[in-house]
Design an enzyme around this catalytic site. Sequence first.
Site, PDB file in Angstrom:
ATOM      1  N   LEU A   1     -76.795  35.972 -67.550  1.00  0.00           N
ATOM      2  CA  LEU A   1     -76.571  37.068 -66.583  1.00  0.00           C
ATOM      3  C   LEU A   1     -76.917  38.411 -67.256  1.00  0.00           C
ATOM      4  O   LEU A   1     -76.067  39.254 -67.482  1.00  0.00           O
ATOM      5  CB  LEU A   1     -75.119  37.072 -66.095  1.00  0.00           C
ATOM      6  CG  LEU A   1     -74.851  37.948 -64.872  1.00  0.00           C
ATOM      7  CD1 LEU A   1     -75.406  37.335 -63.601  1.00  0.00           C
ATOM      8  CD2 LEU A   1     -73.348  38.217 -64.715  1.00  0.00           C
TER       9      LEU A   1
ATOM     10  N   ILE B   1     -82.147  40.658 -65.493  1.00  0.00           N
ATOM     11  CA  ILE B   1     -82.749  39.942 -64.355  1.00  0.00           C
ATOM     12  C   ILE B   1     -81.709  39.056 -63.678  1.00  0.00           C
ATOM     13  O   ILE B   1     -81.648  38.978 -62.449  1.00  0.00           O
ATOM     14  CB  ILE B   1     -83.972  39.117 -64.807  1.00  0.00           C
ATOM     15  CG1 ILE B   1     -85.022  40.038 -65.445  1.00  0.00           C
ATOM     16  CG2 ILE B   1     -84.573  38.357 -63.624  1.00  0.00           C
ATOM     17  CD1 ILE B   1     -86.155  39.310 -66.146  1.00  0.00           C
TER      18      ILE B   1
ATOM     19  N   SER C   1     -73.228  32.411 -70.211  1.00  0.00           N
ATOM     20  CA  SER C   1     -73.968  33.049 -71.315  1.00  0.00           C
ATOM     21  C   SER C   1     -73.065  32.912 -72.536  1.00  0.00           C
ATOM     22  O   SER C   1     -71.973  32.352 -72.431  1.00  0.00           O
ATOM     23  CB  SER C   1     -74.275  34.514 -70.995  1.00  0.00           C
ATOM     24  OG  SER C   1     -73.105  35.175 -70.592  1.00  0.00           O
TER      25      SER C   1
ATOM     26  N   ARG D   1     -88.043  30.524 -69.699  1.00  0.00           N
ATOM     27  CA  ARG D   1     -89.130  30.005 -70.531  1.00  0.00           C
ATOM     28  C   ARG D   1     -89.065  28.494 -70.431  1.00  0.00           C
ATOM     29  O   ARG D   1     -87.974  27.913 -70.313  1.00  0.00           O
ATOM     30  CB  ARG D   1     -88.944  30.414 -72.004  1.00  0.00           C
ATOM     31  CG  ARG D   1     -89.264  31.873 -72.305  1.00  0.00           C
ATOM     32  CD  ARG D   1     -90.764  32.152 -72.273  1.00  0.00           C
ATOM     33  NE  ARG D   1     -91.095  33.526 -72.589  1.00  0.00           N
ATOM     34  CZ  ARG D   1     -91.252  34.499 -71.687  1.00  0.00           C
ATOM     35  NH1 ARG D   1     -91.120  34.253 -70.396  1.00  0.00           N
ATOM     36  NH2 ARG D   1     -91.590  35.712 -72.064  1.00  0.00           N
TER      37      ARG D   1
ATOM     38  N   ASP E   1     -91.310  28.090 -62.671  1.00  0.00           N
ATOM     39  CA  ASP E   1     -92.371  29.075 -62.916  1.00  0.00           C
ATOM     40  C   ASP E   1     -92.883  28.988 -64.349  1.00  0.00           C
ATOM     41  O   ASP E   1     -93.935  29.548 -64.654  1.00  0.00           O
ATOM     42  CB  ASP E   1     -91.814  30.486 -62.652  1.00  0.00           C
ATOM     43  CG  ASP E   1     -92.876  31.579 -62.789  1.00  0.00           C
ATOM     44  OD1 ASP E   1     -93.927  31.457 -62.124  1.00  0.00           O
ATOM     45  OD2 ASP E   1     -92.659  32.541 -63.554  1.00  0.00           O
TER      46      ASP E   1
ATOM     47  N   GLU F   1     -97.570  25.837 -71.715  1.00  0.00           N
ATOM     48  CA  GLU F   1     -98.442  26.496 -70.719  1.00  0.00           C
ATOM     49  C   GLU F   1     -99.856  26.689 -71.281  1.00  0.00           C
ATOM     50  O   GLU F   1     -99.996  26.980 -72.463  1.00  0.00           O
ATOM     51  CB  GLU F   1     -97.832  27.853 -70.329  1.00  0.00           C
ATOM     52  CG  GLU F   1     -96.494  27.685 -69.650  1.00  0.00           C
ATOM     53  CD  GLU F   1     -95.790  29.005 -69.361  1.00  0.00           C
ATOM     54  OE1 GLU F   1     -96.347  30.078 -69.643  1.00  0.00           O
ATOM     55  OE2 GLU F   1     -94.663  28.945 -68.859  1.00  0.00           O
TER      56      GLU F   1
ATOM     57  N   HIS G   1     -96.352  30.675 -63.951  1.00  0.00           N
ATOM     58  CA  HIS G   1     -95.792  31.816 -64.710  1.00  0.00           C
ATOM     59  C   HIS G   1     -96.221  33.162 -64.086  1.00  0.00           C
ATOM     60  O   HIS G   1     -96.887  33.979 -64.738  1.00  0.00           O
ATOM     61  CB  HIS G   1     -96.224  31.749 -66.178  1.00  0.00           C
ATOM     62  CG  HIS G   1     -95.343  32.556 -67.085  1.00  0.00           C
ATOM     63  ND1 HIS G   1     -95.097  32.221 -68.391  1.00  0.00           N
ATOM     64  CD2 HIS G   1     -94.651  33.714 -66.887  1.00  0.00           C
ATOM     65  CE1 HIS G   1     -94.299  33.120 -68.951  1.00  0.00           C
ATOM     66  NE2 HIS G   1     -94.018  34.045 -68.053  1.00  0.00           N
TER      67      HIS G   1
HETATM   68  P1  NAP Z   1     -81.528  40.142 -70.999  1.00  0.00           P
HETATM   69  O1  NAP Z   1     -81.094  41.319 -70.195  1.00  0.00           O
HETATM   70  O2  NAP Z   1     -81.559  40.248 -72.476  1.00  0.00           O
HETATM   71  O3  NAP Z   1     -80.582  38.912 -70.571  1.00  0.00           O
HETATM   72  C1  NAP Z   1     -80.579  37.707 -71.247  1.00  0.00           C
HETATM   73  C2  NAP Z   1     -79.315  36.934 -70.882  1.00  0.00           C
HETATM   74  O4  NAP Z   1     -79.373  35.647 -71.494  1.00  0.00           O
HETATM   75  C3  NAP Z   1     -78.035  37.591 -71.353  1.00  0.00           C
HETATM   76  O5  NAP Z   1     -77.090  37.472 -70.340  1.00  0.00           O
HETATM   77  C4  NAP Z   1     -77.631  36.781 -72.572  1.00  0.00           C
HETATM   78  O6  NAP Z   1     -76.212  36.830 -72.712  1.00  0.00           O
HETATM   79  C5  NAP Z   1     -78.135  35.390 -72.179  1.00  0.00           C
HETATM   80  N1  NAP Z   1     -78.405  34.547 -73.343  1.00  0.00           N
HETATM   81  C6  NAP Z   1     -79.135  34.854 -74.435  1.00  0.00           C
HETATM   82  N2  NAP Z   1     -79.118  33.836 -75.297  1.00  0.00           N
HETATM   83  C7  NAP Z   1     -78.335  32.871 -74.752  1.00  0.00           C
HETATM   84  C8  NAP Z   1     -77.927  31.576 -75.194  1.00  0.00           C
HETATM   85  N3  NAP Z   1     -78.304  31.085 -76.371  1.00  0.00           N
HETATM   86  N4  NAP Z   1     -77.141  30.856 -74.365  1.00  0.00           N
HETATM   87  C9  NAP Z   1     -76.739  31.342 -73.176  1.00  0.00           C
HETATM   88  N5  NAP Z   1     -77.109  32.564 -72.704  1.00  0.00           N
HETATM   89  C10 NAP Z   1     -77.893  33.309 -73.493  1.00  0.00           C
HETATM   90  O7  NAP Z   1     -82.984  39.678 -70.584  1.00  0.00           O
HETATM   91  P2  NAP Z   1     -83.727  39.852 -69.175  1.00  0.00           P
HETATM   92  O8  NAP Z   1     -84.421  41.140 -69.132  1.00  0.00           O
HETATM   93  O9  NAP Z   1     -82.791  39.500 -68.078  1.00  0.00           O
HETATM   94  O10 NAP Z   1     -84.854  38.692 -69.333  1.00  0.00           O
HETATM   95  C11 NAP Z   1     -84.463  37.367 -69.563  1.00  0.00           C
HETATM   96  C12 NAP Z   1     -85.652  36.480 -69.876  1.00  0.00           C
HETATM   97  O11 NAP Z   1     -86.349  36.148 -68.688  1.00  0.00           O
HETATM   98  C13 NAP Z   1     -86.749  37.043 -70.771  1.00  0.00           C
HETATM   99  O12 NAP Z   1     -86.398  37.053 -72.132  1.00  0.00           O
HETATM  100  C14 NAP Z   1     -87.899  36.107 -70.472  1.00  0.00           C
HETATM  101  O13 NAP Z   1     -87.861  34.980 -71.318  1.00  0.00           O
HETATM  102  C15 NAP Z   1     -87.637  35.667 -69.034  1.00  0.00           C
HETATM  103  N6  NAP Z   1     -88.629  36.256 -68.107  1.00  0.00           N
HETATM  104  C16 NAP Z   1     -89.513  35.426 -67.495  1.00  0.00           C
HETATM  105  C17 NAP Z   1     -90.455  35.962 -66.632  1.00  0.00           C
HETATM  106  C18 NAP Z   1     -91.447  35.093 -65.931  1.00  0.00           C
HETATM  107  O14 NAP Z   1     -92.558  35.547 -65.685  1.00  0.00           O
HETATM  108  N7  NAP Z   1     -91.076  33.879 -65.558  1.00  0.00           N
HETATM  109  C19 NAP Z   1     -90.510  37.333 -66.414  1.00  0.00           C
HETATM  110  C20 NAP Z   1     -89.585  38.135 -67.047  1.00  0.00           C
HETATM  111  C21 NAP Z   1     -88.637  37.584 -67.904  1.00  0.00           C
HETATM  112  P3  NAP Z   1     -75.499  36.565 -74.123  1.00  0.00           P
HETATM  113  O15 NAP Z   1     -76.235  37.377 -75.141  1.00  0.00           O
HETATM  114  O16 NAP Z   1     -74.101  36.985 -73.872  1.00  0.00           O
HETATM  115  O17 NAP Z   1     -75.592  35.109 -74.378  1.00  0.00           O
HETATM  116  C1  8YV Z   2     -95.143  38.272 -68.417  1.00  0.00           C
HETATM  117  C2  8YV Z   2     -92.799  37.391 -68.846  1.00  0.00           C
HETATM  118  O1  8YV Z   2     -95.998  37.901 -67.439  1.00  0.00           O
HETATM  119  O2  8YV Z   2     -91.859  39.532 -69.146  1.00  0.00           O
HETATM  120  C3  8YV Z   2     -91.869  38.341 -69.496  1.00  0.00           C
HETATM  121  O3  8YV Z   2     -91.094  37.895 -70.346  1.00  0.00           O
HETATM  122  O4  8YV Z   2     -92.731  36.226 -69.045  1.00  0.00           O
HETATM  123  C4  8YV Z   2     -93.807  37.885 -67.883  1.00  0.00           C
HETATM  124  O5  8YV Z   2     -93.343  38.995 -67.178  1.00  0.00           O
HETATM  125  C5  8YV Z   2     -95.630  37.642 -69.641  1.00  0.00           C
HETATM  126  O6  8YV Z   2     -94.844  38.024 -70.712  1.00  0.00           O
HETATM  127  C6  8YV Z   2     -97.055  38.036 -69.877  1.00  0.00           C
HETATM  128  O7  8YV Z   2     -97.367  38.023 -71.216  1.00  0.00           O
END
Ligand code: NAP
Ligand code: 8YV
Length: 319
Positions: free
Chosen positions: A150, A153, A172, A230, A254, A259, A277
């Site tokens: 949480l 995002i 988390s 991921r 996604d 990948e 993705h």
């Molecule tokens: P964020 O604000 O840092 O949030 C990450 C959350 O994950 C925190 O609530 C954290 O809480 C929890 N977490 C971290 N390690 C954990 C663990 N080992 N076990 C359980 N919970 C854990 O990050 P965000 O900006 O929301 O982004 C999150 C992730 O989404 C990115 O790092 C990226 O991998 C992914 N993402 C994917 C896409 C896509 O294109 N599909 C796009 C954007 C982001 P705690 O630290 O308290 O555990």
């Molecule tokens: C990007 C993502 O598309 O922000 C992230 O963590 O996975 C995506 O938004 C990707 O990182 C492109 O390199």
Amino acid sequence: MTTNILTIGTFFPSVISDLSKEFEIVECPERSDIEKLSANQCEHIEGLATFGWAPKDLIEKFPRLKLISSFGVGYDGVDADFAASKEIIVTHTPNVLNDDVANTAIMLILATMRRLIVQDKYLRDGRWVKEGNAPLTTSIRGKKVGIVGLGRIGEAIAEKLSVFQCETVYHSRNKKEGVPYTYYGNLVEMAKECDLLIAITPGGPATNKLINRDVIEALGPQGTLINVARGTVVDETEMVNALQDRRLGAAGLDVFEDEPNVPEELFSMENVVLTPHVASATWETRQAMSDLVVANLVSYFSKGKVETPVPECANLTGA
Ligand code: NAP
Ligand code: 8YV
């Protein structure tokens, strides 16, 4: 003397033109192009713009490197601990993508539970005419949804879910203050009680296969798994087997372990929706991410301060 910036990958033209106003740019559209750089070029690189990729051996190539500006919020492909140990700041692009990534999670939930792709095919294949109405599907309304991670995002997803009268809970490592959602320290316990599980943690070793066989079993044959985090966060082999055996109800995915390769077993499954993705892949969000990549480089080399450092570098001067 002009600062030299290396760009790895294909950035929007605005990134190259904006950076060119301030810096000398060395472009490597492919990672393999880096091998063609001369020792003299490597010697003078001070900044890097990259798509989430900067392992230790890459960082070591550039003795004067001061800043790695990474596109994307996730930076599991950047060795941020090593960079920090060398006083190199790593920046990423948080927040500007929250809305579109959260929208993608909602889109995958609805498309998976309401079988959007199957329904579309049913109509196009002429089955509505020949066989009558398509089978019923499952509503999202009032379901119990577990968000794994949480963060920025995850919270955006939780807010959007309130429109569907869902009961949102989360897991988390740490309980978050000031949020109206129930916290579960134990992921299996949470999965047991949920209709839907959404993975939105960072990747990397700490979350590797966090959604393992036990979690998948706990979610069960009526459960839906959504992964916008991921591919490494889910044990993909266990997930594919569970979907095949109907021990897991459905999945909207996604991201994948290797990948752009996706397990082919998933292609024929009607209970699965797949996207390549693309959670942040809108023109608007990708422009905002691009602008932040530039802003961090410009701000650091003109004012000595970056806008969005990763936590590992928060104590470095300039971060
Ligand atoms: P964020 O604000 O840092 O949030 C990450 C959350 O994950 C925190 O609530 C954290 O809480 C929890 N977490 C971290 N390690 C954990 C663990 N080992 N076990 C359980 N919970 C854990 O990050 P965000 O900006 O929301 O982004 C999150 C992730 O989404 C990115 O790092 C990226 O991998 C992914 N993402 C994917 C896409 C896509 O294109 N599909 C796009 C954007 C982001 P705690 O630290 O308290 O555990
Ligand atoms: C990007 C993502 O598309 O922000 C992230 O963590 O996975 C995506 O938004 C990707 O990182 C492109 O390199």
